[in-house]
Each structure stands twice: as C-alpha cells, then as structure tokens.
Design an enzyme around this catalytic site. Structure first.
Site, PDB file in Angstrom:
ATOM      1  N   THR A 205      -7.301  11.603   0.569  1.00  0.00           N
ATOM      2  CA  THR A 205      -8.777  11.320   0.850  1.00  0.00           C
ATOM      3  C   THR A 205      -9.303  12.324   1.563  1.00  0.00           C
ATOM      4  O   THR A 205      -8.769  12.662   2.710  1.00  0.00           O
ATOM      5  CB  THR A 205      -9.061   9.996   1.373  1.00  0.00           C
ATOM      6  OG1 THR A 205      -8.545   8.975   0.575  1.00  0.00           O
ATOM      7  CG2 THR A 205     -10.579   9.772   1.481  1.00  0.00           C
TER       8      THR A 205
ATOM      9  N   VAL B 101      -9.158  -0.485  -6.436  1.00  0.00           N
ATOM     10  CA  VAL B 101     -10.014   0.380  -5.558  1.00  0.00           C
ATOM     11  C   VAL B 101      -9.528   0.502  -4.242  1.00  0.00           C
ATOM     12  O   VAL B 101      -9.166  -0.677  -3.697  1.00  0.00           O
ATOM     13  CB  VAL B 101     -11.517  -0.294  -5.685  1.00  0.00           C
ATOM     14  CG1 VAL B 101     -12.260   0.545  -4.648  1.00  0.00           C
ATOM     15  CG2 VAL B 101     -11.938   0.173  -7.242  1.00  0.00           C
ATOM     16  N   GLY B 102      -9.431   1.330  -3.310  1.00  0.00           N
ATOM     17  CA  GLY B 102      -9.044   1.362  -2.144  1.00  0.00           C
ATOM     18  C   GLY B 102     -10.218   1.485  -1.168  1.00  0.00           C
ATOM     19  O   GLY B 102     -11.218   0.807  -1.424  1.00  0.00           O
TER      20      GLY B 102
ATOM     21  N   GLY C 283      -5.451   7.690   3.912  1.00  0.00           N
ATOM     22  CA  GLY C 283      -4.283   7.157   3.887  1.00  0.00           C
ATOM     23  C   GLY C 283      -4.194   5.915   2.802  1.00  0.00           C
ATOM     24  O   GLY C 283      -5.054   5.594   2.364  1.00  0.00           O
TER      25      GLY C 283
ATOM     26  N   GLY D  76      -5.145   2.794   1.694  1.00  0.00           N
ATOM     27  CA  GLY D  76      -6.582   1.999   1.914  1.00  0.00           C
ATOM     28  C   GLY D  76      -6.401   0.610   2.319  1.00  0.00           C
ATOM     29  O   GLY D  76      -7.281   0.222   2.709  1.00  0.00           O
TER      30      GLY D  76
END
Ligand code: GLY
Length: 321
Positions: A180, A209-210, A232, A234
C-alpha cells in the site's frame, strides 16, 4: 503511580495547556510549513507530485489525491492500482480511501476496472452523502462520474499470476511483499489530510478487502491532533483499528513515532501470530512532526518538505534474522 493516574494527569496537563507534550519525533522546519509523508520508496515520486500542490499553496486534500495517483498509474508498482497483483481468480480489485481536515471521508473497496480508485473515493466524499461504496456499486458510480473502464491486469502481472496458479502457495504480506501507499500531508494553512490506496494482498481470496479503504484502520485524520496511515497485512490493522489508535495516542501526548510504536506494540500484545507479518504505521502531527514504526525491519517511508526529499527507514519491533 498507576498507569491510569499517569494517563489522567497527562490528559489534564495537555488539555489545560491546549497543546501536545514535547515530542522526540523528527520535525519539519517550522510549524505550518507544508510537508508530505508517504509509505515506501514508491512514495518518493508520489510525494513530488503532492509537493507541487503544497508548495504552490494548494490544499492538503488535493495534494494527497494528486500524490497517490502516481503509483496508481505506474505498472511497475505491483501493489497499487494499474499493474497490481490480482486476486486468486486473476482479477485486479482495488481499495482506497481519503480523508480531509473536516472529517469528510470517502472510500471504495473491491473496485474493478478503474485505474484511480483514490479519485473515485474523493468523488464519494465530495458528491454523495455516503462514506463507502463497494464492488459493482462503486464501479457504476465511477462510470456515472465519467471514469473510464480499463483492463488493469498487465501482461507481467498476468504471467506472475499464471505462475502462482501452479503452486497456489498462500501469500502473506511480509517484508518481501511491499504494498500500500498511504500518504499524509500538512498544507500552508496548517490543515491535514490523508489518502491510502492499494491492490491489496496478492492472490487474495475473491472478495477480500483489507484495511486500506477502512477509515480508522488504514487511514485516520483528526485535524486537531494529527494523521496516520498504515501498510502491511491489513487484517492486523483491522483487528486493532490501528490508525485511529495512532491518532488517539498522539492526542494523549505521544510523538508520531511513539504513537506508531504504541500501535505496533498493541498488535504484538493482542495478536499471537504477528511475527510472521509486516505492518508499518506512519504518522504526521499538527506541528509537522512525523514518525513511523513497524514489525519487521525493511519498512521505509518518504518525506518531502521545504528541505527536499528523503527516504527514511522505520524502526522495527523485531530485529530480523
Ligand atoms: N494493507 C493492504 C492490505 O492488506 O490490503
């Protein structure tokens, strides 16, 4: 003295003074000088774009959007936007969120076929009464707003995915698997904003989804105090609402680096398997001081202010092999 008594005394002192306690964090040249910080080396060109906005008197919210669009469009950045690793079915699914100095925020998750999820998140913030749109709804909104549908799976990412299919080895975000971009900016008016965007964990389960589009987990901004973003694995940030925690620790008087360290330590205290993952927090306070902390060595972050650009290694909880 008990921890609670210490905390109450600290809180009383800080609220009586109306200021944060002195901090050991690195500081920009002077209060309200613009500054932008972002995660990883891909933050350097992203910060340069954000700095163009900040240095000409632009708003922090415009700076962070312009900044993270750079890695979103760069196929060489394999963990954000176009060219990002796909999920286990070969679909590139993107998550992003954005937050300004007035607690306005917008977010998209599981968005496919749109190169700039951060700008869709900005439209959610600016044009709708909602905070978060996901999946087909987010895509329909983006198309209705004039965004163009594109194939985001590059030939390189497709080849890597096909190779991965031969083993289907579970990938976890650790030190070899950078991800990210989270970006935080302070503008000339002294206002804070942040943005966070990712293609998420490589070869994730479809639908996963993180933390990156979740306000409080992957990004949080409180213009009275400071802002935080994360990179990192999530799931660890989601379980601890990590970025909100970082901002609350700064509210209690912690420097940005101390606050990030506190959030990493909370993860270590609460989540037994933390040693096999990477997590990095990055924070910027209202005074322009910044700092970071991570689980594993190897996390770095980019800073751009009136003194130019630099890349800094984050201190880590674990010291490596
Ligand atoms: N931090 C990005 C993700 O876990 O999706």
């Amino acid at each position: 003295m008990t921890t609670r008594r210490k905390f109450l005394q600290l809180s009383a002192l800080t609220s009586a003074l109306g200021v944060l306690l002195p901090s050991s964090a690195k500081a920009s040249t002077k209060s309200n000088s613009p500054i932008v910080v972002s995660t990883w080396e891909h933050g350097l060109p992203a910060n340069a774009a954000a700095w163009n906005v900040l240095s000409s008197g632009g708003l922090a919210i415009d700076a962070v959007e312009a900044g993270v669009r750079i890695p979103e469009a760069d196929p060489e950045v394999r963990t954000v936007g176009y060219g990002g690793y796909p999920d286990s079915e070969g679909n590139v699914t993107l998550d992003a969120c954005i937050m300004d100095e007035n607690m306005n925020c917008g977010s998209v998750a599981y968005l496919q076929g749109i190169k700039h999820p951060i700008s869709v998140a900005r439209r959610v913030m600016d044009k709708t009464p909602h905070v978060m749109l996901v999946g087909e709804g987010a895509k329909a909104f983006a198309l209705q707003q004039g965004f163009i549908e594109e194939n985001l799976l590059t030939a390189e990412a497709k080849t890597d995915w096909k190779n991965w299919l031969k083993t289907r080895k579970v990938q976890q975000i650790n030190i070899e698997n950078h991800d990210t971009i989270g970006m935080l900016a302070l503008d000339k008016k002294g206002n804070l904003s942040g943005a966070c965007t990712t293609s998420g964990a490589a070869y994730k389960l479809p639908g996963r989804v993180g933390d990156s589009p979740i306000i409080g987990s992957g990004l949080y901004v409180d213009n009275e105090v400071g802002a935080a973003t994360a990179t990192g694995m999530g799931e660890l940030m989601m379980k601890t609402v990590g970025c909100h925690l970082v901002v609350e620790l700064m509210r209690q008087g912690a420097s940005p680096e101390e606050a990030c360290k506190g959030a990493v330590e909370r993860i270590a205290l609460k989540l037994g398997d933390y040693k096999v993952f990477q997590v990095g927090f990055l924070a910027l306070n209202k005074q322009g001081e910044y700092g970071a902390h991570c689980i594993q060595p190897g996390f770095n972050y980019a800073v751009h202010d009136g003194n130019g650009a630099q890349l800094i290694d984050g201190k880590s909880l674990l010291k490596g092999a």
